[in-house]
Scaffold this motif. Structure first.
Motif, PDB file in Angstrom:
ATOM      1  N   MET A   1       0.819  -1.189   0.000  1.00 21.99           N
ATOM      2  CA  MET A   1       0.000   0.000   0.000  1.00 21.99           C
ATOM      3  C   MET A   1       0.869   1.261   0.000  1.00 21.99           C
ATOM      4  O   MET A   1       0.612   2.191  -0.728  1.00 21.99           O
ATOM      5  N   ALA A   2       1.916   1.295   0.834  1.00 20.97           N
ATOM      6  CA  ALA A   2       2.776   2.475   0.913  1.00 20.97           C
ATOM      7  C   ALA A   2       3.542   2.668  -0.388  1.00 20.97           C
ATOM      8  O   ALA A   2       3.718   3.796  -0.841  1.00 20.97           O
ATOM      9  N   ALA A   3       4.007   1.580  -0.989  1.00 21.62           N
ATOM     10  CA  ALA A   3       4.740   1.693  -2.244  1.00 21.62           C
ATOM     11  C   ALA A   3       3.831   2.201  -3.357  1.00 21.62           C
ATOM     12  O   ALA A   3       4.271   2.959  -4.227  1.00 21.62           O
ATOM     13  N   GLN A   4       2.581   1.815  -3.307  1.00 18.24           N
ATOM     14  CA  GLN A   4       1.633   2.281  -4.315  1.00 18.24           C
ATOM     15  C   GLN A   4       1.370   3.786  -4.148  1.00 18.24           C
ATOM     16  O   GLN A   4       1.245   4.509  -5.120  1.00 18.24           O
ATOM     17  N   ARG A   5       1.324   4.259  -2.902  1.00 14.84           N
ATOM     18  CA  ARG A   5       1.097   5.670  -2.644  1.00 14.84           C
ATOM     19  C   ARG A   5       2.302   6.498  -3.095  1.00 14.84           C
ATOM     20  O   ARG A   5       2.161   7.578  -3.642  1.00 14.84           O
ATOM     21  N   ILE A   6       3.509   5.983  -2.861  1.00 12.62           N
ATOM     22  CA  ILE A   6       4.719   6.674  -3.311  1.00 12.62           C
ATOM     23  C   ILE A   6       4.739   6.725  -4.839  1.00 12.62           C
ATOM     24  O   ILE A   6       5.092   7.738  -5.429  1.00 12.62           O
ATOM     25  N   GLY A   7       4.331   5.649  -5.480  1.00 14.27           N
ATOM     26  CA  GLY A   7       4.269   5.627  -6.942  1.00 14.27           C
ATOM     27  C   GLY A   7       3.283   6.644  -7.477  1.00 14.27           C
ATOM     28  O   GLY A   7       3.534   7.306  -8.481  1.00 14.27           O
ATOM     29  N   LEU A   8       2.151   6.799  -6.804  1.00 22.12           N
ATOM     30  CA  LEU A   8       1.159   7.770  -7.218  1.00 22.12           C
ATOM     31  C   LEU A   8       1.671   9.192  -7.021  1.00 22.12           C
ATOM     32  O   LEU A   8       1.477  10.049  -7.879  1.00 22.12           O
ATOM     33  N   LYS A   9       2.367   9.427  -5.904  1.00 19.34           N
ATOM     34  CA  LYS A   9       2.947  10.755  -5.678  1.00 19.34           C
ATOM     35  C   LYS A   9       3.974  11.087  -6.757  1.00 19.34           C
ATOM     36  O   LYS A   9       4.005  12.202  -7.277  1.00 19.34           O
ATOM     37  N   GLY A  10       4.807  10.142  -7.089  1.00 16.70           N
ATOM     38  CA  GLY A  10       5.807  10.358  -8.128  1.00 16.70           C
ATOM     39  C   GLY A  10       5.173  10.641  -9.476  1.00 16.70           C
ATOM     40  O   GLY A  10       5.626  11.513 -10.221  1.00 16.70           O
ATOM     41  N   PHE A  11       4.117   9.914  -9.782  1.00 14.58           N
ATOM     42  CA  PHE A  11       3.406  10.147 -11.034  1.00 14.58           C
ATOM     43  C   PHE A  11       2.805  11.546 -11.073  1.00 14.58           C
ATOM     44  O   PHE A  11       2.910  12.250 -12.073  1.00 14.58           O
ATOM     45  N   LEU A  12       2.187  11.969  -9.983  1.00 16.82           N
ATOM     46  CA  LEU A  12       1.568  13.290  -9.934  1.00 16.82           C
ATOM     47  C   LEU A  12       2.606  14.414 -10.016  1.00 16.82           C
ATOM     48  O   LEU A  12       2.389  15.419 -10.693  1.00 16.82           O
ATOM     49  N   ILE A  13       3.735  14.234  -9.349  1.00 15.55           N
ATOM     50  CA  ILE A  13       4.803  15.236  -9.419  1.00 15.55           C
ATOM     51  C   ILE A  13       5.352  15.319 -10.843  1.00 15.55           C
ATOM     52  O   ILE A  13       5.588  16.416 -11.368  1.00 15.55           O
ATOM     53  N   THR A  14       5.529  14.190 -11.484  1.00 14.88           N
ATOM     54  CA  THR A  14       6.005  14.171 -12.864  1.00 14.88           C
ATOM     55  C   THR A  14       5.005  14.825 -13.803  1.00 14.88           C
ATOM     56  O   THR A  14       5.379  15.611 -14.686  1.00 14.88           O
ATOM     57  N   LEU A  15       3.730  14.529 -13.603  1.00 10.32           N
ATOM     58  CA  LEU A  15       2.688  15.124 -14.432  1.00 10.32           C
ATOM     59  C   LEU A  15       2.637  16.637 -14.255  1.00 10.32           C
ATOM     60  O   LEU A  15       2.568  17.385 -15.232  1.00 10.32           O
ATOM     61  N   LEU A  16       2.703  17.111 -13.015  1.00 12.46           N
ATOM     62  CA  LEU A  16       2.707  18.554 -12.769  1.00 12.46           C
ATOM     63  C   LEU A  16       3.929  19.231 -13.384  1.00 12.46           C
ATOM     64  O   LEU A  16       3.822  20.325 -13.941  1.00 12.46           O
ATOM     65  N   GLY A  17       5.079  18.585 -13.279  1.00 10.90           N
ATOM     66  CA  GLY A  17       6.289  19.143 -13.880  1.00 10.90           C
ATOM     67  C   GLY A  17       6.159  19.270 -15.390  1.00 10.90           C
ATOM     68  O   GLY A  17       6.570  20.272 -15.969  1.00 10.90           O
ATOM     69  N   ALA A  18       5.571  18.273 -16.026  1.00  7.88           N
ATOM     70  CA  ALA A  18       5.387  18.327 -17.479  1.00  7.88           C
ATOM     71  C   ALA A  18       4.397  19.425 -17.872  1.00  7.88           C
ATOM     72  O   ALA A  18       4.615  20.144 -18.854  1.00  7.88           O
ATOM     73  N   VAL A  19       3.340  19.576 -17.093  1.00  2.77           N
ATOM     74  CA  VAL A  19       2.352  20.620 -17.383  1.00  2.77           C
ATOM     75  C   VAL A  19       2.974  22.003 -17.213  1.00  2.77           C
ATOM     76  O   VAL A  19       2.816  22.887 -18.067  1.00  2.77           O
ATOM     77  N   PHE A  20       3.689  22.214 -16.112  1.00  4.68           N
ATOM     78  CA  PHE A  20       4.317  23.519 -15.888  1.00  4.68           C
ATOM     79  C   PHE A  20       5.379  23.816 -16.945  1.00  4.68           C
ATOM     80  O   PHE A  20       5.506  24.954 -17.398  1.00  4.68           O
ATOM     81  N   PHE A  21       6.146  22.807 -17.349  1.00  7.03           N
ATOM     82  CA  PHE A  21       7.159  23.007 -18.374  1.00  7.03           C
ATOM     83  C   PHE A  21       6.511  23.369 -19.713  1.00  7.03           C
ATOM     84  O   PHE A  21       7.021  24.207 -20.459  1.00  7.03           O
ATOM     85  N   SER A  22       5.373  22.760 -20.012  1.00  8.67           N
ATOM     86  CA  SER A  22       4.683  23.041 -21.267  1.00  8.67           C
ATOM     87  C   SER A  22       4.071  24.428 -21.280  1.00  8.67           C
ATOM     88  O   SER A  22       4.056  25.093 -22.321  1.00  8.67           O
ATOM     89  N   THR A  23       3.555  24.879 -20.153  1.00 10.40           N
ATOM     90  CA  THR A  23       2.918  26.195 -20.121  1.00 10.40           C
ATOM     91  C   THR A  23       3.944  27.331 -20.108  1.00 10.40           C
ATOM     92  O   THR A  23       3.583  28.475 -20.377  1.00 10.40           O
ATOM     93  N   LYS A  24       5.192  27.007 -19.822  1.00  8.74           N
ATOM     94  CA  LYS A  24       6.228  28.045 -19.819  1.00  8.74           C
ATOM     95  C   LYS A  24       6.344  28.701 -21.186  1.00  8.74           C
ATOM     96  O   LYS A  24       6.479  29.934 -21.288  1.00  8.74           O
TER      97      LYS A  24
END
Length: 61
Positions: free
Chosen positions: A1-24
């Motif tokens: 369960m904890a590993a799945q939550r860390i994976g989800l956090k990593g995915f969300l951080i990566t997604l936000l980084g890609a969105v912010f980089f694209s809007t730049k």
């Protein structure tokens, strides 16, 4: 369960980084259009704004 939550956090951080980089690029186009300045001036202002955020990190290295 904890590993799945860390994976989800990593995915969300990566997604936000890609969105912010694209809007730049959109913000840069708007800045060129609205201000009418050249690339060097706009890049200088951008670096001056990022300096207070990056300086503490660089001093720790």
């Amino acid at each position: 369960m904890a590993a799945q939550r860390i994976g989800l956090k990593g995915f969300l951080i990566t997604l936000l980084g890609a969105v912010f980089f694209s809007t730049k690029a959109i913000f840069v186009k708007l800045a060129f259009h609205d201000t009418g300045t050249d690339a060097v001036t706009l890049l200088t202002v951008r670096m001056l704004f990022s300096l207070p955020l990056l300086q503490p990190y660089c001093l720790l290295l």
